[in-house]
Scaffold this active site. Structure first.
Site, short mmCIF file in Angstrom:
data_model
loop_
_atom_site.label_atom_id
_atom_site.label_comp_id
_atom_site.label_asym_id
_atom_site.label_seq_id
_atom_site.Cartn_x
_atom_site.Cartn_y
_atom_site.Cartn_z
N TYR A 1 0.83 -1.20 0.00
CA TYR A 1 0.00 0.00 0.00
C TYR A 1 0.87 1.26 0.00
O TYR A 1 1.60 1.52 0.96
CB TYR A 1 -0.93 0.02 1.21
CG TYR A 1 -1.93 -1.12 1.25
CD1 TYR A 1 -2.30 -1.80 0.10
CD2 TYR A 1 -2.49 -1.52 2.45
CE1 TYR A 1 -3.22 -2.85 0.15
CE2 TYR A 1 -3.41 -2.56 2.50
CZ TYR A 1 -3.77 -3.22 1.35
OH TYR A 1 -4.67 -4.26 1.41
N PRO B 1 -16.16 -4.56 2.72
CA PRO B 1 -17.42 -5.06 3.28
C PRO B 1 -18.62 -4.15 2.99
O PRO B 1 -19.76 -4.58 3.15
CB PRO B 1 -17.13 -5.12 4.78
CG PRO B 1 -16.12 -4.04 4.99
CD PRO B 1 -15.24 -4.08 3.77
N GLY C 1 -18.46 1.46 -0.73
CA GLY C 1 -19.33 2.56 -0.34
C GLY C 1 -20.74 2.44 -0.85
O GLY C 1 -21.63 3.20 -0.42
N THR D 1 -23.51 2.08 1.83
CA THR D 1 -23.66 3.10 2.87
C THR D 1 -24.93 3.91 2.72
O THR D 1 -25.39 4.54 3.68
CB THR D 1 -22.47 4.08 2.85
OG1 THR D 1 -22.48 4.80 1.60
CG2 THR D 1 -21.15 3.34 3.02
#
Length: 342
Positions: free
Chosen positions: A93, A236, A240, A243
């Site tokens: 990352y 998970p 987004g 949401t």
């Protein structure tokens, strides 16, 4: 997490609970290892302040990142305050910047760090010892709670890599071993190789959400349950989409708005029905769609979601998934509504 924390492999499901639960449901162990973690983690994929070409790492381009170290510090503090103690990163990352930042912020805090090998695309198994030392140096630690192989390739022998992972455990540099993005067959191969050294395979990291349930049909989740391996669920919240933030037709920033079908055309329409159900269930518990989506994963029993958090507000909101339970009929309703994504 205190090593004496109670271990549990079962989940009770209260109809509604206000405030953070401090009972055994908030913690578990990674597989059959002795590493205790929270039932929810934090994905720190976009943390850090990369320079040069590292600024164009795919994760940063797709999701953006926190607005500086103070936002990341707030995310860590809010998570720990809510009992969320597992933080996930990787050498790859932002070419080490995420590990470096997490290590900087984690000093003087009691938490668990999961990181991954390798740092580059051309690594071989025998590169692991040096890569682990580099990760530990960036994290400022002498050991890490969970060390994972980031992705399988033809360049890396799984048995050889697991042997080197086992060496790291015996040297006290790694407490538990995991894999990431493995198939069910590769998972079994890694498990068998470690078993020869008397060490359990603790976890596998895979994409898993209400909008990506392939682990339920490709053998991965079945293998996890059979072998006692924890599934750590990345993405998970489906980048987004779960949401509810984009239910009005707005699209997220970054490359994900182009890369992910949930934000376009018929994909957005299909997701809208799922978000509506999440909102309906959430209203019963005074919870958000995102918290219900995370809770559905936690209710699977051996699954730990690791949503990303760019600031303290997001981290605290994610942690709300630990403070309530879904009724069996609510779990079933969500499962039935998302069968198309299995």
């Amino acid at each position: 997490m205190d090593a004496t924390a109670e271990r549990t492999d079962t989940i009770d499901r209260p109809a509604n609970v206000t405030g953070l639960r401090t009972g055994p449901e908030t913690t578990t162990t990674l597989g059959r290892s002795d590493v205790h973690v929270s039932r929810l983690g934090v994905g720190a994929m976009t943390w850090g302040d990369p320079s040069g070409v590292a600024r164009f790492h795919p994760a940063k381009m797709a999701y953006g990142g926190p607005a500086g170290i103070e936002e990341e510090r707030a995310a860590l503090a809010a998570s720990l305050a809510a009992g969320v103690t597992l933080f996930d990163t990787a050498a790859m990352y932002s070419f080490g910047a995420a590990e470096r930042r997490l290590g900087q912020l984690a000093r003087d805090h009691e938490l668990q760090i999961a990181t991954k090998f390798p740092a580059g695309m051309r690594a071989r198994a025998d590169d692991l010892p040096a890569a682990l030392e580099a990760s530990l140096a960036r994290l400022g630690r002498s050991s890490v709670e969970l060390y994972m192989h980031h992705y399988p390739t033809g360049r890396v022998s799984i048995p050889r890599l697991m042997d080197l992972m086992a060496d790291a455990v015996e040297a006290g540099k790694v407490r538990a071993i995991g894999v990431s993005n493995y198939s069910a067959e590769q998972l079994r191969q890694a498990h068998a190789a470690l078993a020869e050294r008397g060490i359990p395979l603790a976890s596998i990291e895979k994409g898993y959400s209400l909008l990506d349930r392939r682990v339920e049909t490709n053998g991965v989740l079945d293998a996890c349950r059979e072998l006692g391996v924890t599934l750590i669920a990345y993405q998970p919240l489906a980048s987004g989409a779960l949401t509810g933030k984009y239910a009005d037709g707005t699209r997220p920033s970054g490359l994900r708005r182009f890369m992910i079908r949930h934000f376009r055309g018929s994909g957005r329409t299909a997701v809208a029905a799922v978000v509506a159900l999440l909102r309906e269930i959430g209203d019963r518990h005074e919870r958000t769609p995102a918290q219900v989506a995370l809770r559905w994963l936690i209710e699977q029993g051996n699954v730990i979601p690791i949503p990303g958090a760019k600031n303290g507000i997001q981290a605290a909101a994610n942690a709300g998934a630990l403070s309530f339970g879904l009724a069996p009929d609510e779990i079933e309703a969500l499962s039935q509504a998302t069968v198309a994504w299995r």
